[in-house]
Enzyme design. Structure first.
Site, PDB file in Angstrom:
ATOM      1  N   GLY A 101       0.779  -1.244   0.000  1.00 25.42           N
ATOM      2  CA  GLY A 101       0.000   0.000   0.000  1.00 25.42           C
ATOM      3  C   GLY A 101       0.800   1.277   0.000  1.00 25.42           C
ATOM      4  O   GLY A 101       0.214   2.365   0.029  1.00 25.42           O
ATOM      5  N   GLU A 115       4.845  -5.894   1.963  1.00 22.64           N
ATOM      6  CA  GLU A 115       4.522  -6.565   0.693  1.00 22.64           C
ATOM      7  C   GLU A 115       4.033  -5.548  -0.336  1.00 22.64           C
ATOM      8  O   GLU A 115       2.880  -5.607  -0.759  1.00 22.64           O
ATOM      9  CB  GLU A 115       3.502  -7.697   0.936  1.00 22.64           C
ATOM     10  CG  GLU A 115       2.378  -7.317   1.876  1.00 22.64           C
ATOM     11  CD  GLU A 115       1.483  -8.480   2.269  1.00 22.64           C
ATOM     12  OE1 GLU A 115       2.006  -9.495   2.745  1.00 22.64           O
ATOM     13  OE2 GLU A 115       0.264  -8.345   2.111  1.00 22.64           O
ATOM     14  N   PRO A 116       4.904  -4.650  -0.760  1.00 24.51           N
ATOM     15  CA  PRO A 116       4.478  -3.632  -1.723  1.00 24.51           C
ATOM     16  C   PRO A 116       4.452  -4.159  -3.155  1.00 24.51           C
ATOM     17  O   PRO A 116       5.251  -5.020  -3.524  1.00 24.51           O
ATOM     18  CB  PRO A 116       5.574  -2.568  -1.588  1.00 24.51           C
ATOM     19  CG  PRO A 116       6.790  -3.348  -1.203  1.00 24.51           C
ATOM     20  CD  PRO A 116       6.317  -4.520  -0.391  1.00 24.51           C
ATOM     21  N   GLY A 117       3.526  -3.650  -3.925  1.00 30.67           N
ATOM     22  CA  GLY A 117       3.487  -3.959  -5.350  1.00 30.67           C
ATOM     23  C   GLY A 117       3.711  -2.668  -6.124  1.00 30.67           C
ATOM     24  O   GLY A 117       4.774  -2.418  -6.694  1.00 30.67           O
ATOM     25  N   ARG A 118       2.682  -1.827  -6.063  1.00 29.51           N
ATOM     26  CA  ARG A 118       2.676  -0.588  -6.842  1.00 29.51           C
ATOM     27  C   ARG A 118       3.948   0.247  -6.665  1.00 29.51           C
ATOM     28  O   ARG A 118       4.510   0.743  -7.633  1.00 29.51           O
ATOM     29  CB  ARG A 118       1.465   0.251  -6.388  1.00 29.51           C
ATOM     30  CG  ARG A 118       1.230   1.499  -7.197  1.00 29.51           C
ATOM     31  CD  ARG A 118       0.174   2.374  -6.537  1.00 29.51           C
ATOM     32  NE  ARG A 118      -0.937   1.641  -6.015  1.00 29.51           N
ATOM     33  CZ  ARG A 118      -2.120   1.501  -6.630  1.00 29.51           C
ATOM     34  NH1 ARG A 118      -2.321   2.080  -7.789  1.00 29.51           N
ATOM     35  NH2 ARG A 118      -3.090   0.820  -6.070  1.00 29.51           N
ATOM     36  N   ARG A 166      -7.611   1.175 -15.326  1.00 30.00           N
ATOM     37  CA  ARG A 166      -7.678   1.982 -14.099  1.00 30.00           C
ATOM     38  C   ARG A 166      -8.510   3.260 -14.245  1.00 30.00           C
ATOM     39  O   ARG A 166      -9.336   3.556 -13.375  1.00 30.00           O
ATOM     40  CB  ARG A 166      -6.272   2.316 -13.576  1.00 30.00           C
ATOM     41  CG  ARG A 166      -5.400   1.082 -13.308  1.00 30.00           C
ATOM     42  CD  ARG A 166      -4.130   1.399 -12.538  1.00 30.00           C
ATOM     43  NE  ARG A 166      -4.390   1.730 -11.169  1.00 30.00           N
ATOM     44  CZ  ARG A 166      -4.323   2.933 -10.668  1.00 30.00           C
ATOM     45  NH1 ARG A 166      -3.925   3.949 -11.415  1.00 30.00           N
ATOM     46  NH2 ARG A 166      -4.625   3.161  -9.416  1.00 30.00           N
ATOM     47  N   TYR A 193     -11.615   3.002 -11.780  1.00 32.32           N
ATOM     48  CA  TYR A 193     -11.493   3.755 -10.519  1.00 32.32           C
ATOM     49  C   TYR A 193     -11.493   5.266 -10.739  1.00 32.32           C
ATOM     50  O   TYR A 193     -11.216   6.006  -9.803  1.00 32.32           O
ATOM     51  CB  TYR A 193     -10.159   3.439  -9.818  1.00 32.32           C
ATOM     52  CG  TYR A 193      -9.781   1.989  -9.705  1.00 32.32           C
ATOM     53  CD1 TYR A 193     -10.582   1.097  -9.002  1.00 32.32           C
ATOM     54  CD2 TYR A 193      -8.592   1.510 -10.259  1.00 32.32           C
ATOM     55  CE1 TYR A 193     -10.206  -0.231  -8.874  1.00 32.32           C
ATOM     56  CE2 TYR A 193      -8.214   0.184 -10.131  1.00 32.32           C
ATOM     57  CZ  TYR A 193      -9.023  -0.682  -9.434  1.00 32.32           C
ATOM     58  OH  TYR A 193      -8.655  -1.991  -9.297  1.00 32.32           O
ATOM     59  N   CYS A 234     -16.162   0.047 -27.342  1.00 35.52           N
ATOM     60  CA  CYS A 234     -17.536   0.546 -27.484  1.00 35.52           C
ATOM     61  C   CYS A 234     -18.194   0.705 -26.128  1.00 35.52           C
ATOM     62  O   CYS A 234     -19.134  -0.021 -25.784  1.00 35.52           O
ATOM     63  CB  CYS A 234     -18.323  -0.408 -28.369  1.00 35.52           C
ATOM     64  SG  CYS A 234     -17.612  -0.466 -29.997  1.00 35.52           S
ATOM     65  N   GLU A 235     -17.661   1.583 -25.324  1.00 35.44           N
ATOM     66  CA  GLU A 235     -18.218   1.911 -24.005  1.00 35.44           C
ATOM     67  C   GLU A 235     -17.884   3.365 -23.732  1.00 35.44           C
ATOM     68  O   GLU A 235     -16.744   3.780 -23.923  1.00 35.44           O
ATOM     69  CB  GLU A 235     -17.522   1.090 -22.897  1.00 35.44           C
ATOM     70  CG  GLU A 235     -17.758  -0.366 -22.978  1.00 35.44           C
ATOM     71  CD  GLU A 235     -18.337  -0.948 -21.690  1.00 35.44           C
ATOM     72  OE1 GLU A 235     -18.732  -0.185 -20.787  1.00 35.44           O
ATOM     73  OE2 GLU A 235     -18.391  -2.176 -21.640  1.00 35.44           O
TER      74      GLU A 235
END
Ligand code: LLP
Length: 414
Positions: free
Chosen positions: A234, A269-272, A308, A312, A338-339
């Site tokens: 996080g 445990e970072p990802g981003r 993303r 979000y 097509c959205e």
């Protein structure tokens, strides 16, 4: 990460336009040096064990790079577990978590002799114990706690509030202690939590640390030998210039204040944090049109390549490669899907563009390619890793024929 030489954009020593000449857009590019620098800074500052959250970017080359740098892996599915093992992560540096583990998943994880399985419910604890019993083994486990902390992040990426589905409610500790008395085929060695993504508020970190210390002590007092306390991922990254940067030094000083003289090891445990700012998505402008006074730039990347913004309303800075026209135009940049939600950004000021020009969508190294889809039967983006003056394609997507061949028409339709 991007710099210009003779008005041409480069990453490390490689020209982005040169990559675009040999690769079909859209494609992701990651900078190895940027990932390495970020990892080293994180490791140096926090001085804790790092388990890379593979979900952020699970390309084999990226996992391998993390392993080479000394990271373990935090995986949330059998697929990610297999990826980590194939990429060469030492199983003793793999943590397996995830809110929905089947008995088959648990058996598989047990067979790989990993560091530990993080338990997310009392039912799961009992199932792990039974499977371990059947296999005549004693399995190291951790308990993922839900510390009921508001991470002050966007709702869709919050995970540590009581009302979120993750972890075991800390108010249920008495129940866990009771069950642990009977589950003789598990050996509790750690506790963990993950409060959410994009955490910036130092008070949130401080609250996490204090609650985890308190909870670790409760387990220790009950006679459990807690060796690891995992403080989650996080760590926030910036997606816009002038955004407040997370000061890792402050996180570290809160950590030191809280965990003075404890006997267990701390980990994250970072990802981003490790990959987001090291990646870009390169896309071409397919068409330009004015609808109702709005100047649309339609790109070949869309919500199928990077979801993303649509999912979000996340912001990613956009940059035009061709800045030669002095006229600035307010463009709405949208994908080809097509959205109506397939929009990257509205009314952003860019130098006037032509069809065929390249655009760069920034900070897309995390939760970009991993969340891409074949929606509208469009292709997935390729991925390219750059290091110094070299680049290498690290993911070749399936072509349309290969994609179509995954479907089977039953004989009664033939
Ligand atoms: N550990 C656990 C248990 C997690 O659930 C996550 C992320 C992480 C670590 C890594 O979090 P990070 O350091 O990357 O913030 N797709 C969303 C993000 C979802 C994150 C889910 N869990 C996005 O694009 O923002």
């Amino acid at each position: 990460m991007i710099y210009y030489h003779n008005n041409k954009p480069f990453i490390e020593g490689v020209s982005i336009e040169e990559i675009a000449r040999s690769h079909v857009t859209p494609f992701y590019i990651y900078s190895q040096n940027k990932i390495e620098d970020t990892f080293k800074k994180l490791k140096r500052t926090l001085n804790a064990e790092i388990f890379y959250a593979v979900k952020a970017n699970s390309n084999q080359a990226i996992i391998k790079l993390m392993a080479t740098l000394g990271a373990g892996a935090d995986v949330v599915s059998v697929g990610e577990l297999e990826r980590a093992i194939v990429a060469g992560v030492n199983p003793k540096k793999i943590i397996f978590e995830g809110i929905g583990k089947t008995n088959k998943d648990i058996s598989f994880a047990i067979s790989k002799n990993i560091r530990l399985i993080n338990v997310e419910s009392i039912d799961e604890l009992q199932r792990i114990n039974s499977i371990a019993f059947e296999q005549n083994k004693i399995i190291d486990i951790g308990i993922r706690l839900n510390p009921n902390i508001d991470g002050h992040t966007i709702d869709k990426i919050s995970t540590g509030k009581k009302t979120d589905k993750f972890g075991i409610d800390t108010e249920k500790l008495a129940d866990i202690f009771q069950v642990l008395e009977t589950t003789k085929n598990v050996n509790l060695i750690g506790i963990s939590c993950h409060v959410g993504s994009q955490l910036f508020n130092i008070n949130v970190f401080s609250e996490i640390f204090k609650k985890m210390k308190k909870n670790a002590q409760l387990f220790i007092d009950k006679g459990h030998s807690i060796k690891h306390v995992d403080l989650g991922g996080g760590l926030g990254v910036t997606y816009q210039q002038n955004e407040k940067v997370l000061k890792l030094e402050l996180v570290k000083s809160e950590m030191d204040k809280c965990f003075e003289n404890v006997a267990y090891q701390l980990s994250f445990e970072p990802g981003r944090y490790l990959v987001a700012n090291a990646g870009i998505l390169v896309t071409s402008i397919i068409t330009i049109k004015d609808n109702g006074g709005i100047n649309f730039l339609i790109t070949d990347a869309g919500m199928h390549s990077l979801i993303r913004p649509a999912l979000y309303r996340a912001h990613h800075d956009l940059e035009a490669v061709d800045k030669s026209n002095n006229e600035l135009i307010a463009y709405t940049v949208a994908g080809p899907i097509c959205e109506s939600s397939d929009i990257f950004d509205k009314d952003i000021s860019l130098p006037k563009q032509k069809v065929g020009n390249l655009l760069i969508i920034k900070d897309t190294g995390a939760y970009g390619k991993v969340m891409a889809s074949n929606y509208n039967s469009r292709g997935l983006p390729a991925e390219i890793l750059v290091r110094n003056n070299a680049f290498s394609q690290i993911h070749k997507p399936l072509n349309s024929q290969e994609l179509i061949s995954q479907d089977t028409i039953p004989e009664w339709l033939d």
